[in-house]
Design a protein around this motif. Structure first.
Motif, PDB file in Angstrom:
ATOM      1  N   GLY A   3       0.775  -1.035  -0.123  1.00  0.00           N
ATOM      2  CA  GLY A   3      -0.029  -0.027   0.074  1.00  0.00           C
ATOM      3  C   GLY A   3       0.685   1.352   0.113  1.00  0.00           C
ATOM      4  O   GLY A   3       0.365   2.445   0.304  1.00  0.00           O
ATOM      5  N   ILE A   4       2.156   1.191  -0.389  1.00  0.00           N
ATOM      6  CA  ILE A   4       2.903   2.398  -0.471  1.00  0.00           C
ATOM      7  C   ILE A   4       2.400   2.822  -1.842  1.00  0.00           C
ATOM      8  O   ILE A   4       2.535   2.485  -2.975  1.00  0.00           O
ATOM      9  CB  ILE A   4       4.192   2.115  -0.260  1.00  0.00           C
ATOM     10  N   ILE A   5       2.357   4.162  -1.812  1.00  0.00           N
ATOM     11  CA  ILE A   5       2.346   4.926  -3.454  1.00  0.00           C
ATOM     12  C   ILE A   5       3.337   6.108  -3.533  1.00  0.00           C
ATOM     13  O   ILE A   5       3.762   6.465  -2.555  1.00  0.00           O
ATOM     14  CB  ILE A   5       0.965   5.425  -3.561  1.00  0.00           C
ATOM     15  N   GLY A   6       3.584   5.990  -4.695  1.00  0.00           N
ATOM     16  CA  GLY A   6       4.635   7.289  -5.193  1.00  0.00           C
ATOM     17  C   GLY A   6       4.691   7.391  -6.527  1.00  0.00           C
ATOM     18  O   GLY A   6       4.185   6.711  -7.327  1.00  0.00           O
ATOM     19  N   THR A   7       5.609   8.454  -6.786  1.00  0.00           N
ATOM     20  CA  THR A   7       5.882   8.656  -8.228  1.00  0.00           C
ATOM     21  C   THR A   7       7.137   8.310  -8.726  1.00  0.00           C
ATOM     22  O   THR A   7       8.127   8.680  -7.859  1.00  0.00           O
ATOM     23  CB  THR A   7       5.543  10.195  -8.445  1.00  0.00           C
ATOM     24  N   LEU A   8       7.149   7.938  -9.995  1.00  0.00           N
ATOM     25  CA  LEU A   8       8.491   7.905 -10.511  1.00  0.00           C
ATOM     26  C   LEU A   8       8.747   8.519 -11.800  1.00  0.00           C
ATOM     27  O   LEU A   8       7.663   8.521 -12.721  1.00  0.00           O
ATOM     28  CB  LEU A   8       8.816   6.206 -10.933  1.00  0.00           C
ATOM     29  N   THR A   9       9.635   9.655 -11.852  1.00  0.00           N
ATOM     30  CA  THR A   9       9.722  10.316 -13.231  1.00  0.00           C
ATOM     31  C   THR A   9      10.959   9.998 -13.974  1.00  0.00           C
ATOM     32  O   THR A   9      12.167   9.861 -13.352  1.00  0.00           O
ATOM     33  CB  THR A   9       9.585  11.751 -12.595  1.00  0.00           C
ATOM     34  N   ALA A  10      10.542   9.967 -15.245  1.00  0.00           N
ATOM     35  CA  ALA A  10      11.991   9.969 -16.178  1.00  0.00           C
ATOM     36  C   ALA A  10      12.010  10.922 -17.123  1.00  0.00           C
ATOM     37  O   ALA A  10      11.038  11.150 -17.673  1.00  0.00           O
ATOM     38  CB  ALA A  10      12.100   8.420 -16.697  1.00  0.00           C
ATOM     39  N   SER A  11      13.252  11.746 -17.186  1.00  0.00           N
ATOM     40  CA  SER A  11      13.156  12.680 -18.327  1.00  0.00           C
ATOM     41  C   SER A  11      14.617  12.805 -19.036  1.00  0.00           C
ATOM     42  O   SER A  11      15.458  12.866 -18.416  1.00  0.00           O
ATOM     43  CB  SER A  11      12.803  13.957 -17.720  1.00  0.00           C
ATOM     44  N   TRP A  12      14.181  13.168 -20.283  1.00  0.00           N
ATOM     45  CA  TRP A  12      15.491  13.606 -21.170  1.00  0.00           C
ATOM     46  C   TRP A  12      15.471  15.354 -21.286  1.00  0.00           C
ATOM     47  O   TRP A  12      15.975  15.664 -22.366  1.00  0.00           O
ATOM     48  CB  TRP A  12      15.543  12.941 -22.404  1.00  0.00           C
ATOM     49  N   ALA A  13      14.582  15.926 -20.408  1.00  0.00           N
ATOM     50  CA  ALA A  13      14.197  17.264 -20.777  1.00  0.00           C
ATOM     51  C   ALA A  13      14.917  18.252 -19.694  1.00  0.00           C
ATOM     52  O   ALA A  13      14.552  19.264 -19.521  1.00  0.00           O
ATOM     53  CB  ALA A  13      12.872  17.467 -21.075  1.00  0.00           C
ATOM     54  N   TYR A  14      15.560  17.683 -18.795  1.00  0.00           N
ATOM     55  CA  TYR A  14      16.023  18.635 -17.841  1.00  0.00           C
ATOM     56  C   TYR A  14      17.689  18.956 -18.082  1.00  0.00           C
ATOM     57  O   TYR A  14      18.556  18.752 -17.775  1.00  0.00           O
ATOM     58  CB  TYR A  14      16.321  17.547 -16.427  1.00  0.00           C
ATOM     59  N   GLY A  15      17.489  20.013 -19.130  1.00  0.00           N
ATOM     60  CA  GLY A  15      18.423  20.682 -19.875  1.00  0.00           C
ATOM     61  C   GLY A  15      19.629  21.573 -18.909  1.00  0.00           C
ATOM     62  O   GLY A  15      20.768  21.502 -18.882  1.00  0.00           O
ATOM     63  N   ALA A  16      18.939  21.886 -17.799  1.00  0.00           N
ATOM     64  CA  ALA A  16      19.887  22.746 -16.812  1.00  0.00           C
ATOM     65  C   ALA A  16      20.475  21.978 -15.878  1.00  0.00           C
ATOM     66  O   ALA A  16      21.295  22.578 -15.046  1.00  0.00           O
ATOM     67  CB  ALA A  16      18.999  23.830 -16.189  1.00  0.00           C
ATOM     68  N   GLY A  17      20.311  20.649 -15.673  1.00  0.00           N
ATOM     69  CA  GLY A  17      21.272  19.801 -14.943  1.00  0.00           C
ATOM     70  C   GLY A  17      20.437  18.474 -14.511  1.00  0.00           C
ATOM     71  O   GLY A  17      19.335  18.637 -14.332  1.00  0.00           O
ATOM     72  N   GLU A  18      21.316  17.623 -13.945  1.00  0.00           N
ATOM     73  CA  GLU A  18      20.770  16.110 -13.663  1.00  0.00           C
ATOM     74  C   GLU A  18      19.942  16.347 -12.406  1.00  0.00           C
ATOM     75  O   GLU A  18      20.568  16.730 -11.261  1.00  0.00           O
ATOM     76  CB  GLU A  18      21.865  15.323 -13.562  1.00  0.00           C
ATOM     77  N   ASP A  19      19.058  15.549 -12.173  1.00  0.00           N
ATOM     78  CA  ASP A  19      18.331  15.163 -11.169  1.00  0.00           C
ATOM     79  C   ASP A  19      18.155  13.749 -10.954  1.00  0.00           C
ATOM     80  O   ASP A  19      17.698  12.917 -11.768  1.00  0.00           O
ATOM     81  CB  ASP A  19      16.850  16.056 -11.100  1.00  0.00           C
ATOM     82  N   ASN A  20      18.917  13.133  -9.900  1.00  0.00           N
ATOM     83  CA  ASN A  20      18.727  11.917  -9.451  1.00  0.00           C
ATOM     84  C   ASN A  20      18.150  11.510  -7.932  1.00  0.00           C
ATOM     85  O   ASN A  20      18.755  10.571  -7.391  1.00  0.00           O
ATOM     86  CB  ASN A  20      20.292  11.474  -9.809  1.00  0.00           C
TER      87      ASN A  20
END
Length: 341
Positions: free
Chosen positions: A230-247
């Motif tokens: 019952g844990i819920i959450g979001t997972l985001t993947a993007s090649w559009a973060y041009g100003a810097g990596e977010d991990n």
């Protein structure tokens, strides 16, 4: 003990920055073969590592008498090359995403099982110190019951990293099959399963191919996951973060929250409901910019599992479970329905 012989198939960026230098640094391994369709690339790496150059992967795997095979190829070739290597009695380390379909993943697992050889998928995020520490804290009940999370992996896209830049296979649907979700999202699917020690049972998603010109592979995706607990959450993947990596990953529990790779100084920050806070200074996560500086841990773990005949942390079954989440996200976007796993 004789050194294990390795053949590295594919001489693109992941081989150049991770596999080849990590095998070279491992005292128990000898690089005997490198292979690439572009002969000049194979020759260049062969001379650098004192190995034999090949343009035919079957020859590279068989003629070199390799014990280990690293598959560093476009996604659509992961399964056929891994299956061939297993059938030749080789231990296989395959890049992620493991395959482009559930059927292919199963074929890879079956081939390795039948050969009695190891299959490992190169999900390096499990070896990141902050991720290992977070798993430990959660297992020990430090933040109590986990309720929710958000996990993200985004950067400016493969053109900044791939050896072929904008001409890379990453942007060709028939070779990649899966875009940002397969490149980055599958890492987060794998690591969130690992940290939380749970499997996910339901996936919803919105996926776009809007950030890259002349490409129809997904380049942005936001998915919602529900776990068996019952844990819920979001997972985001993007090649559009041009100003810097977010991990980054943030995990919310009854007694506190954990922020992973979300602060420039501290790999992990734990904040508790009683007002206390702990900053953990751990080794920095690997980025594509710092690629050559530190070991990802993947190759060493793979070599250890072969030498000691132990199960790799990310074996075929684990790679398959992480891939399933990504395939379900693509299906959820297509059908506009939540997908049950």
């Amino acid at each position: 003990m004789e050194k294990l012989k390795v053949a590295v198939i594919g001489c693109g960026s992941i081989a150049i920055h991770r596999h080849l230098p990590e095998y070279q640094a491992n005292p128990f391994v000898e690089i005997v073969a490198v292979c690439d369709l572009k002969e000049d690339r194979a020759q260049l790496r062969a001379s650098e590592y004192n190995a034999q150059a090949y343009t035919d992967y079957k020859q590279a795997i068989t003629d070199s008498k390799a014990d280990l095979v690293s598959v560093c190829l476009p996604n659509y070739l992961h399964a056929p090359v891994s299956v061939f290597a297993a059938e030749q009695g080789k231990h296989v380390l395959c890049e992620k995403p493991m395959a482009t379909s559930e059927e292919e993943a199963q074929q890879m697992i079956e081939a390795s099982n039948n050969a009695g050889k190891k299959l490992m998928i190169a999900h390096n995020q499990r070896f990141v110190p902050s991720h290992e520490k977070a798993k430990q804290l959660i297992t020990n009940g430090e933040i109590g019951k986990v309720y929710s999370f958000r996990t993200t992996f985004g950067h400016g896209g493969p053109e900044g990293w791939s050896i072929d830049g904008k001409e890379s296979w990453f942007f060709r649907k028939e070779e990649a099959f899966i875009g940002a979700l397969g490149d980055l999202g599958v890492h987060k699917a794998d690591v969130i399963r690992y940290i939380l020690g749970t499997e996910f049972t339901e996936v919803a998603a919105m996926v776009e191919a809007s950030a890259k010109e002349n490409s129809d592979v997904d380049d942005q995706a936001v998915t919602i996951l529900r776990s068996e607990k019952g844990i819920i959450g979001t997972l985001t993947a993007s090649w559009a973060y041009g100003a810097g990596e977010d991990n980054s990953t943030v995990i919310y529990g009854e007694k506190g929250m954990l922020r992973l790779e979300d602060d420039p100084a501290y790999g992990l920050i734990a904040t508790y409901t009683d007002g206390s806070k702990v900053n953990y200074e751990l080794g920095q996560i690997q980025t594509n910019d710092s690629g050559g500086q530190s070991s990802s841990g993947v190759v060493d773990h793979f070599v250890d599992s072969v030498r000691n005949d132990t199960k790799p942390l990310i074996d075929g079954e684990e790679g398959y479970k992480s891939l399933q989440i990504i395939l379900a996200a693509l299906e959820a976007n297509e059908t506009k329905k939540n997908i049950s796993l």
